[in-house]
Design an enzyme around this catalytic site. Structure first.
Site, PDB file in Angstrom:
ATOM      1  N   ASN A   1       0.525  -0.894  -0.039  1.00  0.00           N
ATOM      2  CA  ASN A   1       0.206   0.052  -0.061  1.00  0.00           C
ATOM      3  C   ASN A   1       0.761   1.196   0.069  1.00  0.00           C
ATOM      4  O   ASN A   1       2.008   1.008   0.331  1.00  0.00           O
ATOM      5  CB  ASN A   1      -0.877  -0.238   1.064  1.00  0.00           C
ATOM      6  CG  ASN A   1      -0.204  -0.219   2.315  1.00  0.00           C
ATOM      7  OD1 ASN A   1       0.396   1.041   2.882  1.00  0.00           O
ATOM      8  ND2 ASN A   1      -0.521  -1.342   3.340  1.00  0.00           N
TER       9      ASN A   1
ATOM     10  N   LYS B   1       6.955 -18.334  -9.575  1.00  0.00           N
ATOM     11  CA  LYS B   1       6.585 -16.982 -10.252  1.00  0.00           C
ATOM     12  C   LYS B   1       5.094 -17.507 -11.242  1.00  0.00           C
ATOM     13  O   LYS B   1       4.880 -18.632 -11.987  1.00  0.00           O
ATOM     14  CB  LYS B   1       7.263 -16.605 -11.007  1.00  0.00           C
ATOM     15  CG  LYS B   1       6.949 -14.959 -11.916  1.00  0.00           C
ATOM     16  CD  LYS B   1       8.340 -14.902 -12.691  1.00  0.00           C
ATOM     17  CE  LYS B   1       7.578 -13.492 -13.708  1.00  0.00           C
ATOM     18  NZ  LYS B   1       8.639 -13.493 -14.902  1.00  0.00           N
TER      19      LYS B   1
ATOM     20  N   PRO C   1      -3.966 -11.426  10.726  1.00  0.00           N
ATOM     21  CA  PRO C   1      -5.086 -11.010  12.111  1.00  0.00           C
ATOM     22  C   PRO C   1      -5.020  -9.072  12.182  1.00  0.00           C
ATOM     23  O   PRO C   1      -3.838  -9.054  11.332  1.00  0.00           O
ATOM     24  CB  PRO C   1      -3.696 -11.179  13.050  1.00  0.00           C
ATOM     25  CG  PRO C   1      -2.565 -11.117  12.211  1.00  0.00           C
ATOM     26  CD  PRO C   1      -3.309 -12.007  10.978  1.00  0.00           C
ATOM     27  N   ASP C   2      -5.735  -8.981  12.379  1.00  0.00           N
ATOM     28  CA  ASP C   2      -6.167  -7.755  13.237  1.00  0.00           C
ATOM     29  C   ASP C   2      -4.958  -7.188  14.492  1.00  0.00           C
ATOM     30  O   ASP C   2      -5.390  -7.976  15.874  1.00  0.00           O
ATOM     31  CB  ASP C   2      -7.742  -7.296  13.680  1.00  0.00           C
ATOM     32  CG  ASP C   2      -7.538  -5.179  14.089  1.00  0.00           C
ATOM     33  OD1 ASP C   2      -6.655  -4.735  14.550  1.00  0.00           O
ATOM     34  OD2 ASP C   2      -8.289  -4.727  12.837  1.00  0.00           O
ATOM     35  N   ILE C   3      -3.699  -6.247  14.300  1.00  0.00           N
ATOM     36  CA  ILE C   3      -3.108  -5.723  15.545  1.00  0.00           C
ATOM     37  C   ILE C   3      -3.629  -5.315  16.322  1.00  0.00           C
ATOM     38  O   ILE C   3      -3.601  -5.227  17.540  1.00  0.00           O
ATOM     39  CB  ILE C   3      -1.581  -5.193  14.791  1.00  0.00           C
ATOM     40  CG1 ILE C   3      -0.772  -6.560  14.095  1.00  0.00           C
ATOM     41  CG2 ILE C   3      -0.843  -5.590  15.955  1.00  0.00           C
ATOM     42  CD1 ILE C   3       0.115  -5.868  12.644  1.00  0.00           C
TER      43      ILE C   3
ATOM     44  N   PHE D   1      -5.065   3.760  14.363  1.00  0.00           N
ATOM     45  CA  PHE D   1      -4.825   5.513  13.208  1.00  0.00           C
ATOM     46  C   PHE D   1      -5.803   5.163  12.130  1.00  0.00           C
ATOM     47  O   PHE D   1      -6.528   3.773  12.529  1.00  0.00           O
ATOM     48  CB  PHE D   1      -3.571   5.267  12.785  1.00  0.00           C
ATOM     49  CG  PHE D   1      -2.674   6.804  13.109  1.00  0.00           C
ATOM     50  CD1 PHE D   1      -1.779   6.353  14.644  1.00  0.00           C
ATOM     51  CD2 PHE D   1      -2.012   7.430  12.533  1.00  0.00           C
ATOM     52  CE1 PHE D   1      -0.801   7.717  15.068  1.00  0.00           C
ATOM     53  CE2 PHE D   1      -2.033   7.940  13.062  1.00  0.00           C
ATOM     54  CZ  PHE D   1      -1.625   8.249  14.113  1.00  0.00           C
TER      55      PHE D   1
HETATM   56  N1  CTP Z   1      -4.456  -2.470  12.350  1.00  0.00           N
HETATM   57  C1  CTP Z   1      -4.173  -3.281  12.439  1.00  0.00           C
HETATM   58  N2  CTP Z   1      -3.645  -4.704  11.787  1.00  0.00           N
HETATM   59  C2  CTP Z   1      -4.688  -4.490  10.848  1.00  0.00           C
HETATM   60  C3  CTP Z   1      -5.377  -4.002   9.836  1.00  0.00           C
HETATM   61  C4  CTP Z   1      -5.682  -2.491  10.612  1.00  0.00           C
HETATM   62  O1  CTP Z   1      -3.122  -2.425  13.487  1.00  0.00           O
HETATM   63  N3  CTP Z   1      -5.201  -6.374  10.246  1.00  0.00           N
HETATM   64  C5  CTP Z   1      -4.462  -1.250  13.057  1.00  0.00           C
HETATM   65  C6  CTP Z   1      -4.047  -0.020  11.785  1.00  0.00           C
HETATM   66  O2  CTP Z   1      -2.673   0.037  12.511  1.00  0.00           O
HETATM   67  C7  CTP Z   1      -4.710   1.283  12.639  1.00  0.00           C
HETATM   68  C8  CTP Z   1      -6.524   0.697  13.641  1.00  0.00           C
HETATM   69  O3  CTP Z   1      -6.154  -0.236  13.046  1.00  0.00           O
HETATM   70  O4  CTP Z   1      -4.578   1.585  13.628  1.00  0.00           O
HETATM   71  C9  CTP Z   1      -7.005   0.561  12.016  1.00  0.00           C
HETATM   72  O5  CTP Z   1      -6.674   0.720  10.284  1.00  0.00           O
HETATM   73  P1  CTP Z   1      -7.840   0.338   8.826  1.00  0.00           P
HETATM   74  O6  CTP Z   1      -6.579   0.359   8.302  1.00  0.00           O
HETATM   75  O7  CTP Z   1      -8.143   2.419   9.061  1.00  0.00           O
HETATM   76  O8  CTP Z   1      -8.639  -0.515   9.614  1.00  0.00           O
HETATM   77  P2  CTP Z   1      -9.531  -1.463   9.153  1.00  0.00           P
HETATM   78  O9  CTP Z   1     -10.050  -2.713  10.685  1.00  0.00           O
HETATM   79  O10 CTP Z   1      -8.638  -2.352   8.520  1.00  0.00           O
HETATM   80  O11 CTP Z   1     -10.668  -0.850   8.530  1.00  0.00           O
HETATM   81  P3  CTP Z   1     -11.085  -0.121   6.728  1.00  0.00           P
HETATM   82  O12 CTP Z   1     -12.190  -1.081   7.040  1.00  0.00           O
HETATM   83  O13 CTP Z   1     -11.637   0.780   7.150  1.00  0.00           O
HETATM   84  O14 CTP Z   1      -9.730  -0.302   5.770  1.00  0.00           O
END
Ligand code: CTP
Length: 417
Positions: free
Chosen positions: A233, A310, A326-328, A345
């Site tokens: 990204n 590839k 995973p969502d950290i 953020f």
């Molecule tokens: N974040 C995280 N792990 C992930 C995705 C996001 O820790 N797998 C954290 C980012 O570092 C940030 C916050 O979650 O602090 C929000 O990230 P964002 O991408 O805006 O949130 P999403 O849950 O991915 O929501 P969206 O649907 O808006 O993408």
């Protein structure tokens, strides 16, 4: 630098002559330098040169009984305010990373309880070698600051990263370490002196986070599609790095877990490099416990089952198998080791504040720093944010990412106080 004591370990490389200039610069600013010269360092500069420039005895051997009587190696490693390794050769970095203590320099480095700043200089291939990069990553994870070498033509005729940075730049990197020492001093004095504008304000700020451990994530993540392609990204990492730097400057112990970016590691910050979201989560969990975590990274929400070979164009558009990462932030919020202050953020393009408010509750964090990324925020140098907390929403006018970072670091310090 006034009154600050630097223990300078001079390794064996052609850049050792620049250590001589560094001694001169430190002393010019009022600091003192005690030198330790490695055996291979002696091939490039003599103890006599360093002694003349530092006006102090130069130490070369662990087996100097006189030193062990008058000043043991443990004391030598601890009476300094900062240990600087310059030039830090590939060999020295490898020994430091492995914890080898087979001469005076490496023994001091293992025994010291003071911050260590390593200034690498070596041939470009040696610097880029996976072994050296692994050692540097390990040292940064251990809390040692390893400067990035300069890029340019090298003594060996090759071109690339590996040159010792200019002594004036090394001095700049040294200063934040010793100024935080000044601040410890200053904190005690401040009560009597009262607030003075400018200098003392920054001194006050600098000590505010002393003793706190703060984790910062920054940059993008890269998820493999195949050996040559990735999902990435536009995150540059600039805002996260600026926050790590601002927190470090206020005395915090900062672990910066960074996705792939081309930014120098800020002073006073221990950096752990990762590629993927899963690696970022592992690194964050390993860095716990922490007083606060500021998750600035733009983490990929999804990864795909990566192909070991590839993908060929002739096979047509690939059918990618997507899996949620995973969502950290959410994982940390649920962790038994949840940091006392958890800040996320939110980069949004629509309904910025409403999305951020919902995100704060959904993810279980304390604050969300929301920004509108429909402009050139990603990769740019300024940011305009909304700070969403349980008490409401604050709008901060557009400012440089460094200023946003400093203001946020102040708020974090207040919240942790
Ligand atoms: N974040 C995280 N792990 C992930 C995705 C996001 O820790 N797998 C954290 C980012 O570092 C940030 C916050 O979650 O602090 C929000 O990230 P964002 O991408 O805006 O949130 P999403 O849950 O991915 O929501 P969206 O649907 O808006 O993408």
């Amino acid at each position: 630098m006034q009154g600050k004591r630097i223990l300078l370990i001079v390794g064996g490389g052609i850049a050792a002559y620049k250590a001589c200039e560094l001694i001169r610069l430190i002393r010019k600013e009022g600091g003192s330098v005690r030198c330790v010269l490695t055996k291979s360092g002696e091939q490039f500069v003599t103890p006599m040169t360093l002694a003349a420039l530092s006006e102090q005895e130069v130490h070369t051997s662990l087996w100097n009984l006189k030193d062990e009587v008058e000043m043991g190696h443990i004391q030598l490693s601890r009476e300094a305010d900062l240990v600087v390794v310059c030039p830090a050769t590939a060999d020295l970095l490898a020994k430091m990373a492995a914890g080898i203590a087979d001469d005076l320099a490496t023994t001091l480095l293992l025994a010291t309880d003071k911050p260590v700043l390593a200034v690498p200089a070596m041939n470009v291939r040696m610097w880029l070698h996976p072994a050296t990069q692994r050692n540097v990553a390990q040292l940064r994870a251990d809390g040692i600051t390893v400067l990035e070498p300069d890029e340019g033509e090298m003594a060996c005729g090759e071109f690339g990263p590996g040159r010792l940075p200019e002594p004036t730049d090394i001095l700049k990197a040294i200063k934040p370490f010793v100024s935080s020492e000044v601040e410890t001093h200053a904190r005690a004095e401040r009560r009597n002196i009262g607030a003075r504008q400018g200098f003392s304000t920054s001194l006050e700020a600098n000590g505010k986070l002393a003793g706190k451990h703060i984790i910062v994530t920054a940059g993008p993540t890269h998820e493999s599609i195949d050996p040559v392609r990735i999902i990435a990204n536009r995150s540059s990492g600039k805002q996260g790095y600026a926050i790590a730097e601002a927190l470090g400057a206020m005395g915090a112990r900062v672990t910066l877990v960074s996705g792939p970016v081309s930014l120098a590691t800020p002073a006073n910050v221990a950096r752990v490099d990762v590629q993927t979201a899963s690696e970022m989560l592992d690194a964050v969990e390993q860095a716990l416990p922490a007083d606060a975590a500021i998750l600035v990274a733009a983490v990929a929400d999804w990864r795909v089952a990566a192909s070991p070979s590839k993908l060929k164009k002739s096979a047509g558009p690939p059918q990618l198998q997507w899996t949620a990462n995973p969502d950290i932030l959410a994982t940390l919020a649920q962790s038994p080791q949840r940091p006392g202050l958890l800040v996320g953020f939110a980069a949004e393009t629509d309904n910025v504040v409403a999305e951020a408010q919902a995100k704060r509750v959904r993810k279980g964090c304390d604050w969300i720093v929301a920004n509108d990324v429909s402009g050139d925020v990603m990769g740019g140098d300024t940011n305009e944010i909304h700070l969403v907390t349980q008490d409401g929403v604050e709008h901060w006018d557009a400012a440089s990412k460094a200023d946003v970072a400093r203001r946020l670091a102040e708020r974090i310090a207040d919240a942790l106080a």
